[in-house]
Design a protein around this motif. Structure first.
Motif, PDB file in Angstrom:
ATOM      1  N   GLN A 105     -22.836  -9.795   7.338  1.00  0.00           N
ATOM      2  CA  GLN A 105     -21.913  -9.258   6.334  1.00  0.00           C
ATOM      3  C   GLN A 105     -22.305 -10.023   5.219  1.00  0.00           C
ATOM      4  N   PHE A 106     -22.208  -9.333   3.992  1.00  0.00           N
ATOM      5  CA  PHE A 106     -22.277 -10.146   2.494  1.00  0.00           C
ATOM      6  C   PHE A 106     -23.776 -10.961   2.496  1.00  0.00           C
ATOM      7  N   HIS A 151     -21.817  -4.824   3.493  1.00  0.00           N
ATOM      8  CA  HIS A 151     -21.918  -5.386   2.260  1.00  0.00           C
ATOM      9  C   HIS A 151     -23.339  -6.001   2.068  1.00  0.00           C
ATOM     10  N   GLY A 171     -15.460  -2.259  -0.963  1.00  0.00           N
ATOM     11  CA  GLY A 171     -16.891  -2.842  -1.104  1.00  0.00           C
ATOM     12  C   GLY A 171     -17.688  -1.879  -2.398  1.00  0.00           C
ATOM     13  N   ASP A 186     -21.508  -0.086   2.528  1.00  0.00           N
ATOM     14  CA  ASP A 186     -21.368  -0.609   1.272  1.00  0.00           C
ATOM     15  C   ASP A 186     -22.730  -1.530   1.074  1.00  0.00           C
TER      16      ASP A 186
END
Length: 257
Positions: free
Chosen positions: A155-156, A138, A99, A120
């Motif tokens: 996430q992300f 992330h 990440g 991250d």
């Protein structure tokens, strides 16, 4: 300034003005800048860098290894900026090699109890995290975002500047700037964050253009591609609409609708 009952690794670098309460543990590779106060029973592991004038309350865990099965003991970091309020039982993990290696928190954030910042994550400035708000790995949180209590971010996912996440919302897609998102079974758009924009001094003209942009994006039953073409017509009238367009065009997960 350092309670004799605290445990400080000899390689940790603390400015002479840093205060550390009893029974706190500060490990190797930790750097803490001037004016930061750390209460009792906090645990800070390195490599971690903490900036100036932060207040870190009891039972926080900062810089622990990430909760990621791919992590293989590589050296990664946590970086925290200046002027943050980090309340009890907050947890912030270091990054992972996959990440980019750094979990980063910016400046002047108000972070309440039991919040979690996974590996991250990239958090900007002037955000508010209410109790039990959590970010998975992330995630990106831009400036002036507010997350309500018990909200969760997949996430992300990315949260655009000045967006508002309602209490208990579960965010599975990106939230564009200035948009409110709500819903515990996959958050959806729920209007503009008008109150937040008023408090930050947005002009009536800017808010009117953002309302127009919101209607194009969410109320006219357009495909996202068609909505973006319509929004482009407003770009020159409003840098904030341009900010919204740019965010949507960069989105990899799609946006809440």
């Amino acid at each position: 300034m350092i309670d004799p009952r605290a445990i400080i690794d000899p390689t940790a670098e603390l400015d002479s003005s840093v205060e550390v309460g009893p029974f706190s543990v500060i490990g190797a590779g930790v750097q803490i800048d001037a004016g930061t106060w750390i209460g009792s029973h906090a645990v800070i592991k390195g490599p971690t860098r903490i900036g100036k004038n932060n207040r870190i309350y009891q039972f926080t865990s900062l810089g622990e290894i990430p909760q990621d099965k791919k992590y293989a003991n590589e050296e990664t970091r946590l970086e925290i900026g200046d002027g943050n309020e980090i309340r009890e039982f907050c947890t912030m993990s270091r990054g992972t090699e996959q990440g980019g290696g750094i979990t980063r928190i910016g400046d002047d954030n108000w972070i309440m109890s039991y919040t979690h910042f996974a590996h991250d994550c990239q958090v900007g400035n002037h955000t508010i995290f209410a109790n039990n708000a959590s970010l998975a790995g992330h995630a990106i949180v831009e400036d002036h975002v507010i997350l309500g209590g018990f909200s969760g971010v997949h996430q992300f996912c990315a949260l655009g500047a000045h967006s508002f996440i309602a209490a208990g919302a579960i965010v599975l897609k990106d939230v564009p700037p200035f948009v409110m998102a709500a819903g515990g079974d996959g958050a959806t758009a729920n209007g503009l964050n008008r109150e937040g924009m008023k408090r930050r001094g947005f002009s009536p003209e800017t808010m009117a253009l953002l309302r127009k942009a919101y209607k194009i994006l969410y109320r006219q039953n357009l495909t996202l591609k068609a909505a973006l073409l319509e929004l482009e017509k407003l770009r020159e009238e409003s840098k904030e609409v341009g900010q919204m367009i740019d965010f949507i065009q960069k989105s990899s997960r799609g946006i809440v609708r």
